[in-house]
Structure formats: structure tokens, C-alpha cells
Enzyme design. Structure first.
Site, PDB file in Angstrom:
ATOM      1  N   CYS A   1      48.229   3.906  52.378  1.00 43.36           N
ATOM      2  CA  CYS A   1      47.451   3.312  51.462  1.00 43.36           C
ATOM      3  C   CYS A   1      45.975   4.280  51.472  1.00 43.36           C
ATOM      4  CB  CYS A   1      47.221   1.920  52.008  1.00 43.36           C
ATOM      5  SG  CYS A   1      46.527   2.046  53.568  1.00 43.36           S
TER       6      CYS A   1
ATOM      7  N   ASP B   1      35.161   1.127  60.510  1.00 48.87           N
ATOM      8  CA  ASP B   1      35.133  -0.060  59.444  1.00 48.87           C
ATOM      9  C   ASP B   1      33.536   0.207  59.080  1.00 48.87           C
ATOM     10  OD1 ASP B   1      37.617  -2.024  60.513  1.00 48.87           O
ATOM     11  OD2 ASP B   1      37.722  -0.290  59.740  1.00 48.87           O
TER      12      ASP B   1
ATOM     13  N   ARG C   1      48.899   5.422  57.371  1.00 51.84           N
ATOM     14  CA  ARG C   1      49.051   4.250  58.271  1.00 51.84           C
ATOM     15  C   ARG C   1      50.457   3.959  58.745  1.00 51.84           C
ATOM     16  NH1 ARG C   1      45.021   0.779  56.411  1.00 51.84           N
ATOM     17  NH2 ARG C   1      45.121  -0.184  58.533  1.00 51.84           N
TER      18      ARG C   1
ATOM     19  N   ARG D   1      38.772  -8.898  49.662  1.00 60.07           N
ATOM     20  CA  ARG D   1      39.661  -9.199  50.756  1.00 60.07           C
ATOM     21  C   ARG D   1      39.060  -9.121  52.083  1.00 60.07           C
ATOM     22  NH1 ARG D   1      42.874  -4.263  51.509  1.00 60.07           N
ATOM     23  NH2 ARG D   1      43.919  -5.869  52.942  1.00 60.07           N
TER      24      ARG D   1
ATOM     25  N   LYS E   1      38.014 -11.483  59.722  1.00 58.32           N
ATOM     26  CA  LYS E   1      38.955 -11.357  59.185  1.00 58.32           C
ATOM     27  C   LYS E   1      40.006 -10.589  60.098  1.00 58.32           C
ATOM     28  CE  LYS E   1      39.569  -7.230  56.599  1.00 58.32           C
ATOM     29  NZ  LYS E   1      40.910  -6.600  56.965  1.00 58.32           N
ATOM     30  N   ASN E   2      39.599  -9.590  60.788  1.00 58.70           N
ATOM     31  CA  ASN E   2      40.487  -8.802  61.663  1.00 58.70           C
ATOM     32  C   ASN E   2      40.936  -9.781  62.838  1.00 58.70           C
ATOM     33  OD1 ASN E   2      40.550  -7.138  59.812  1.00 58.70           O
ATOM     34  ND2 ASN E   2      39.443  -5.775  60.648  1.00 58.70           N
TER      35      ASN E   2
END
Ligand code: EPZ
Length: 443
Positions: free
Chosen positions: A116, A305, A121, A396, A22-23
Site C-alpha cells: 500500500c 507516524d 508491508r 481512518r 486507533k493503534n
């Protein structure tokens, strides 16, 4: 949102392929607008965030197709340089359009991505880097109004190795006249992927993966084609799931080098782990032992993460382990759910002390992407049934997580709420992307 129903204590056995990162794919999707024509990205995972980025590309005037795991983006007719608040709020990665829009069109307008789940952030480092290159950025009631009649190569020193700020600087620098040197750059493998995609477009970029990235701007770019790396956090998640539930699993397409700190931690906790080429084999048959303190850090340190999923696995083990979360101010949202399962975890600021014990199933709710994955990891190793809500967060970053775990023998079922958000429209392969209304994204 949908709900998982998980019955724990089923050992995981077999082999699974790890999907694309994803990243890695999110900044590369933003990079496709740098050139007219059709770019192709292979090993593109079918994730909500990916389809949300594709929706932004369509709103900017690009044509987007998702076919058999590849995203095809034709940016010839890019006609806008503004992104709506609604689209910006879906996830933080939308800010990565700032650099390439300035490089392609000389302007950009978007709202600041929300603070968030993980903390405020801010994007001050993104803005400073782009202003160094000659952009004029004004914040008007939370909307960024950006203009850059001309971008000029500069030496940029990032106050901290921000992944997003490094990516935005690279994406703008390819459109600047002259050479840009980005010092104290993030060293994540996803930065290397972005560099390699930009090079497939004809850009002159080197040094990614190290602390200094150099971009020779002013080169006319053409569309690129690239196969993104496997997702190292999904790899860490599956490793933690086996550690939690027990069993023996082989991960295919997984690059052990990108998860070395996670492998070291799980090995110390008692798992048997071997790697060969792009395969990782893990076996776990005994309760996990406690391990030395885990400090999250920028790559190549322990990835923030992976902190939630490792904590979830160790929470069901034995002994005391300390976690220190140095990257984000608020990344222990999973602790409340783990404690509801009987975990013994004390949080004090950025520190969490975990004392492993037997976990039992409970009613749980995901509040962010990796925190949700942690609840799944814990439920797989817990006695009895768990119900996990808030799957929109998990979707997500994980493609078909329940199918993958079921294929390994997990007892996990996805209870689907009636389709109140038009989620079916996001089924892979459709070219139309319905806006998704979920709380601000953290990833
Ligand atoms: C990327 O976020 C990842 N997201 C995150 O993954 C990951 O946790 C993070 O890097 C760190 O590895 C994507 O790549 C889409 P940062 P990013 O800028 O770029 C502060 C997931 O679960 N900071 O490296 O936003 C910031 O507040 C997600 O997949 C500033 O102060 O991370 C944080 O404390 C979650 N000012 C630290 O730096 C800035 O301008 C690291 O943030 C930018 C960041």
C-alpha cells in the site's frame, strides 16, 4: 471523497481532548474473539478503521454495538473463521485477526493485506511467528489458508520489532499450551494496552513495553473490559498543528511520555511546551527554527507516524532539517503536496532535506492517513486558502478533526461530496456497518 477548505494563519487557542488510540483499539477489537461473552472497550474512537474492524467482527458472527464512546463486542456466537477480500483490503490491521482466530477456532482464512501507500508491508514475520507456535499456513493465490490443530508455546525471536507481528504472536500464544517467549518484541505503548486488555480477560501475559513478552497459554479466557490509552499520534498531530499555525493550546488526556521525541523536536524548534499529568501545554509564536536530524525508529525512538506532521510544520519554518525515514520504504507521499504549497524539500531515497520557507495555500490531495494530516498541518500555517481532497484516508485515524480544529479557532470547513459510499451508515452509534470502498489502507 470530501474536501477540506482551509484558510491558514489563524492562531490556535484553547484546549482539546485527545481521543482514544486507533493503534491500541484495533488489536484489542481482534482480541475480543478470544472469549465467549461480551467485552467492553472504553475510550474507543469513532474512526473508519474502528468501524471496519467492527464490520469484520459482525461478519465472523459477533454482535457489536458502539455506544457513547464504548465498543461492546459479544463474541459468543462466533461462527466463521474466514474474512472476505473486500474487508481485508480496507486496512492492514485486519491481519490481526489471524492469531486470535487460530487460538479460538484452530483455523483462519484471509487474503494477504495489500501492499500500500507506505511500501510492500509484508507479513512474513507474522507468519513465521504463528508457524513457530504450530500453525500450518499456506498461501494459495494470495489467500492465506491457516490451520492449527494445536498451538504450543515456544520461544519466538522476531527479526525486527514488528508491532503487528508482536501483537499477532501474543494473540495466538494465549491459546497455546505452555509458555511463549517473544524476543525482540515491539515496545510500543499500544502493545502494553493489548497486554492489559488480555489480562482483563484472565490471560497471563507480562513484559509488554520491553523487548521480551511472556505469555502463559492454555488459560480459559473470559470477556474483558478496558479503557484504551489516548492516541499519541493524534497528540503529535495537534502539537504540530499549533507549531505550524502559532497559538497556545492545552491537550487534555495526552500522555507526554508517549510523545517525548516529538516534544523534544518541537521544543528545539522554538515551541514552549510543558506537561503535567495527562495534560500537555504548547505555545508557539515565532517561525520554527531548524533542528537536528530526525531519524524515525521503533519505539521509544521518533515515531514514523509523526514524521509527516513534523515535516509539515518545519516546512513552513526557517533553516534546514534532515529527515531519515528508516521504517517504511515510501513514506514521503506528503512531500508533493507540501512542495505545491511552496515548500523546499529534496527527497533522496529515505532522506528528505527540508529548507523552511513561507508556504501558500494550494489544491492538495491526501494519499495516506498521516500524509493527509500533514497537509492539514501545513495548510493551517500557510498564507491563503488550501483545498485538501482524499479525506477518507484522514477519517481512518482522526475523529472529527475539522470540529476540533474549528474549536481552536482554525478556519477549516468540510465540503461533503454527495453520499456515494454509504458513509452515513458509519455514523457512530449505528449497529450496522456498510462496507466502505476505499483504496487499500496503509495503517
Ligand atoms: C503499526 O503497523 C501501525 N499500525 C502503523 O501505524 C505504524 O506506522 C507501524 O506499526 C510502525 O510503528 C497499526 O498499529 C494498526 P510494523 P505495522 O509491523 O504493525 C516491516 C498509522 O498511521 N515488516 O511494525 O504494520 C514493515 O514493512 C499506521 O497509524 C516486515 O518486513 O508495522 C515495516 O517496514 C501506519 N514483515 C516495518 O517492519 C512483517 O511481517 C515495521 O512494520 C511485518 C513488518
Amino acid at each position: 471523497m470530501d474536501t477540506y477548505v482551509v484558510t491558514g494563519k489563524k492562531p490556535l487557542m484553547g484546549s482539546v481532548s485527545v481521543h482514544g488510540s486507533k493503534n491500541s483499539v484495533l488489536p484489542i477489537l481482534a482480541a475480543t474473539i478470544l472469549a465467549r461473552g461480551e467485552s467492553v472497550i472504553h475510550n474507543c474512537p469513532a474512526l473508519r478503521d474502528v468501524f471496519a474492524m467492527a464490520e469484520i467482527l459482525e461478519c465472523l458472527g459477533c454482535r457489536v454495538k458502539y455506544q457513547e464512546g464504548s465498543m461492546i463486542v459479544d463474541a459468543t456466537d462466533l461462527s466463521r473463521s474466514d474474512i472476505s477480500d473486500c474487508l481485508m483490503q480496507e486496512m492492514r490491521a485486519s491481519v490481526l485477526f489471524l492469531g486470535p482466530l487460530l487460538a479460538r477456532t484452530g483455523e483462519a482464512e484471509m487474503s494477504c493485506p495489500g501492499g500500500c501507500a507506505l511500501g510492500p508491508r509484508p507479513i512474513d514475520l507474522h507468519i513465521k511467528a504463528l508457524e513457530e507456535l504450530g500453525a500450518d499456513i499456506a498461501d494459495r493465490d494470495g489467500r492465506l489458508i491457516c490451520r492449527a490443530a494445536r498451538l504450543s508455546g515456544r520461544k519466538i525471536v522476531l527479526e525486527l520489532p514488528s508491532v503487528g507481528a508482536t501483537e499477532n504472536a501474543m494473540l495466538a500464544a494465549v491459546g497455546a499450551q505452555g509458555t511463549t517467549v517473544i524476543c525482540n518484541a515491539a515496545r510500543e505503548p499500544e502493545i502494553v494496552d493489548l497486554q492489559e486488555f488480555l489480562k482483563s480477560m484472565g490471560a497471563k501475559v507480562w513484559g509488554a513495553g520491553g523487548a521480551t513478552v511472556v505469555v502463559e497459554g492454555g488459560v480459559q479466557l473470559h470477556p474483558g473490559e478496558y479503557t484504551v490509552m489516548s492516541d499519541r499520534i493524534v497528540t503529535a498531530t495537534y502539537l504540530s498543528a499549533v507549531a505550524s499555525a502559532g497559538g497556545e493550546v492545552e491537550l487534555l488526556g495526552a500522555d507526554y511520555r508517549t510523545v517525548a521525541p516529538v516534544i523534544a523536536a518541537l521544543t528545539e524548534a522554538g515551541c514552549a511546551i510543558q506537561s503535567l499529568g495527562n495534560r500537555i501545554w504548547i505555545q508557539s509564536h515565532t517561525p520554527l527554527r531548524n533542528i537536528r536530524s530526525i531519524y524515525t525508529a521503533p519505539y521509544p525512538g521518533f515515531p514514523t507516524d509523526a514524521q509527516p506532521v513534523l515535516m509539515a510544520a518545519l516546512a513552513g519554518g526557517t533553516g534546514k532539517t534532515e529527515f531519515i525515514e528508516t521504517i517504511f520504504e515510501n513514506r514521503f507521499s506528503h512531500v508533493e503536496g507540501l512542495c505545491r504549497m511552496g515548500a523546499d524539500i529534496q527527497v533522496d531515497g529515505i532522506r528528505a532535506i527540508v529548507r523552511g520557507c513561507a508556504l501558500r495555500g494550494a489544491e492538495l490531495e491526501a494519499y495516506d492517513l498521516r500524509g493527509g494530516a500533514a497537509l492539514v498541518v501545513a495548510a493551517l500555517g500557510a498564507e491563503g486558502e488550501s483545498r485538501i481532497g482524499g479525506l477518507g484516508y484522514i477519517d481512518r485515524g482522526y475523529a472529527a478533526l475539522e470540529d476540533t480544529l474549528c474549536s481552536l479557532g482554525a478556519d477549516i470547513f468540510r465540503f461533503r461530496e454527495p453520499d456515494t459510499y454509504g458513509l452515513e451508515a458509519l455514523e457512530p452509534g449505528l449497529s450496522t456497518f456498510e462496507p466502505l470502498k476505499v483504496a487499500g489502507g496503509e495503517g
